[in-house]
Design an enzyme around this catalytic site. Structure first.
Site, PDB file in Angstrom:
ATOM      1  CD1 TRP A 176      -1.475  -2.328   2.172  1.00 49.91           C
ATOM      2  CD2 TRP A 176      -2.978  -1.518   0.728  1.00 49.91           C
ATOM      3  NE1 TRP A 176      -2.476  -3.268   2.041  1.00 49.91           N
ATOM      4  CE2 TRP A 176      -3.421  -2.789   1.154  1.00 49.91           C
ATOM      5  CE3 TRP A 176      -3.762  -0.812  -0.194  1.00 49.91           C
ATOM      6  CZ2 TRP A 176      -4.601  -3.367   0.705  1.00 49.91           C
ATOM      7  CZ3 TRP A 176      -4.941  -1.388  -0.641  1.00 49.91           C
ATOM      8  CH2 TRP A 176      -5.348  -2.647  -0.186  1.00 49.91           C
ATOM      9  CB  ILE A 228      -0.297   6.364  -0.936  1.00 50.67           C
ATOM     10  CG1 ILE A 228      -0.298   7.893  -0.756  1.00 50.67           C
ATOM     11  CG2 ILE A 228      -1.521   5.745  -0.256  1.00 50.67           C
ATOM     12  CD1 ILE A 228      -1.433   8.588  -1.494  1.00 50.67           C
ATOM     13  CD  GLU A 229      -2.349   4.929   3.618  1.00 55.22           C
ATOM     14  OE1 GLU A 229      -1.809   5.625   4.507  1.00 55.22           O
ATOM     15  OE2 GLU A 229      -3.423   5.241   3.083  1.00 55.22           O
ATOM     16  CG  ASP A 276      -2.928  12.105  -4.862  1.00 53.92           C
ATOM     17  OD1 ASP A 276      -2.957  13.307  -5.177  1.00 53.92           O
ATOM     18  OD2 ASP A 276      -3.790  11.291  -5.223  1.00 53.92           O
ATOM     19  CB  SER A 277       2.960   9.965  -2.142  1.00 47.53           C
ATOM     20  OG  SER A 277       3.876   9.623  -1.139  1.00 47.53           O
TER      21      SER A 277
END
Length: 547
Positions: free
Chosen positions: A449, A451-452, A520-521
């Site tokens: 995952w 971006i997390e 976005d990250s």
């Protein structure tokens, strides 16, 4: 009808088949609702999902919630235990309507056979937004009611007749005010959303006449061609901050638009145009608010302008367009030349650069994921586009793609998804094969995952519960009878994509870098700032509030 079978809904399922209505049976009720949602979004028709009682309804609730936020017109049907077993602990006995009422436009249990037709009629009207925002509606029926007869005298044709779509005509005074404000603007910006989907021609004509610059935010992507001179998507931050008049057409001012905050939009005045209340006055009131059919309202504004020349600063608009074109070209070059990581894994942009030339002009693109969605929504361009929406409901990709392919069997359908998002509904590749849905699924496989992972690394200095395997999704696809190929080298992409498109349905499992950082990250979207969705806007909001 999209469905997963169950005892409490069997009378409906059997009768639907007898009426020769196509049944698309899925592997999870959530996917059935996703498919109904995508069908509604792409066709403009009502989408219908049938789910069984108890866990069937609870499984479906994520799909219902997504349709609720997206304002997608869907009808969800279910069943309940027989009336004689009500509140006695029967199999799969839940008060479904109490669960779904907050996320539906209408939710009822129909216990009287004579009322079935009028309840269906009212539910469909609510779903289509007649008197309210469009969105999901829900009806269920005790199974003994489903087995009962509706008296012929009560089978009134008025309940079965299609409801004409009402056309809301704008107030003439409001039209005059909107025209005056827009035609007097020096730096006008138009932003479209879900409610503008039927107004593409009128919107393009308004842009031609007014010279305004234009942004869409995914909800209405494709209704204005990317080649149009008003499109300035790559200059989003600059144009939002510099516009003096902002026209929203069927678009909420939600987190994706900084809630319309003066901290981001400055002193801009708003013209709000919508035929759904939630798209008319959320977060920021307009200097002019036109509660009307968007196409009719836009045409009325142009008629009111007559031969009047707009006051737009043409140099500003041209500069924004040049800036957009320069950034798009730089992005394309960067995508084509993006370097692999230290392990030799390709950058996600190399995958997108290879995929774009294969997209047909009328292709339906479904983008899904967290980090990969951020790359795909700017790296790929098509005339029809769907993604998880403002609920952030990742995992819709394969289900949306199946529904798109069945709705438009003659059009190319491509799902571009991250590996995490794909896993939510991966079993729907079985549905694609069984129902001959000719789609291509491209999985960007970074084993995480991502971006997390980036957020945890940046914010907490460690990674917890966010790693996945570099699983072989292509092997899974082959196990269900789908063409599947794993791609690990950029040099193999071109041939793999071409071969896959000749053997649909197909899945490409493309191993990509874990080191790539999406916009976005980098923006802070993952760590959720307190006041705004992204870090830069959050800082601006704090500064503005402190004044």
């Amino acid at each position: 009808m999209f469905t997963l079978c169950g005892g409490h809904i069997m009378p409906i399922l059997i009768r639907v088949d007898a009426e020769d209505i196509r049944i698309v049976d899925v592997r999870d009720e959530r996917a059935a609702v996703y498919m109904a949602h995508a069908h509604a979004e792409l066709t403009g028709e009502l989408g219908v999902a049938l789910v069984t009682a108890g866990p069937g309804v609870t499984n479906a609730m994520t799909g219902i919630a997504n349709a609720h936020v997206a304002r997608a017109p869907i009808l969800v049907l279910s069943g309940t235990p027989p009336r004689a077993q009500d509140n006695r602990g029967a199999l799969q006995d839940l008060a479904h309507t109490e669960l779904v009422r907050p996320i539906t436009r209408y939710a009822r249990t129909v216990r009287e056979p004579a009322l079935v037709l009028q309840e269906l009629s009212e539910a469909v009207a609510r779903a289509l937004g007649q008197g309210c925002d469009p969105g999901p509606v829900y009806l269920d029926f005790p199974i003994d009611v489903l087995r009962a007869k509706v008296p012929r005298s009560l089978q009134l044709l008025e309940h079965l007749a299609p409801r004409p779509r009402p056309v809301l005509v704008p107030d003439p005074q409001g039209v005059a005010q909107a025209m005056e404000l827009l035609w007097s603007a020096r730096r006008p910006l138009v932003i479209s959303g879900r409610g503008a989907r039927g107004a593409g021609r009128a919107l393009t004509a308004l842009l031609d006449r007014s010279g305004a610059v234009y942004l869409d935010t995914g909800e209405s992507r494709g209704i204005v061609a990317d080649e149009h001179i008003s499109v300035v998507a790559a200059m989003r931050g600059s144009v939002i901050g510099e516009a003096d008049v902002v026209v929203t057409v069927g678009r909420r001012l939600d987190f994706q638009l900084a809630y319309g905050s003066p901290a981001v939009f400055g002193a801009a005045r708003f013209i709000r145009i919508a035929d759904a209340p939630s798209e008319l006055r959320d977060n920021r009131r307009g200097a002019v608010e036109l509660f009307a059919d968007p196409a009719v309202a836009l045409a009325a504004i142009m008629a009111a302008a007559g031969d009047r020349a707009p006051a737009i600063d043409r140099d500003w608009a041209r500069a924004m367009r040049r800036g957009h074109e320069d950034r798009v070209e730089k992005l394309r070059q960067a995508m084509r030349n993006a370097a692999p990581d230290a392990q030799g894994r390709m950058h996600p942009n190399r995958l997108l650069a290879a995929l774009q030339p294969h997209l047909a002009p009328d292709a339906v693109l479904v983008a899904d994921g967290g980090d990969f969605l951020s790359f795909a929504r700017v790296g790929l361009s098509t005339s029809s586009y769907l993604d998880p929406g403002s609920l952030g409901c990742i995992g819709v990709g394969t289900a949306f793609g199946v529904a798109a392919s069945l709705a438009y069997p003659g059009r190319q359908v491509v799902v571009a998804t991250g590996d995490g998002a794909f896993g939510f509904n991966a079993m729907e590749i079985d549905t694609a094969v069984r129902h001959h849905a000719k789609l291509l699924i491209v999985v960007a496989n970074n084993g995480a995952w991502q971006i997390e992972v980036n957020d945890q690394t940046d914010s907490y200095g460690k990674v917890v519960g966010t790693r996945l395997q570099f699983a072989d999704h292509a092997a899974m696809a082959r196990a269900f009878g789908m063409h599947g190929q794993r791609v690990e080298r950029v040099e193999d992409l071109e041939e793999a994509i071409g071969t896959a498109l000749l053997h649909l349905p197909a899945l490409l499992d493309v191993v990509v870098s874990t080191a790539a950082r999406s916009s976005d990250s980098r923006s802070g979207l993952a760590w959720v700032p307190d006041l705004q969705a992204v870090e830069a806007w959050d800082k601006a909001e704090r500064s503005w509030r402190a004044q």
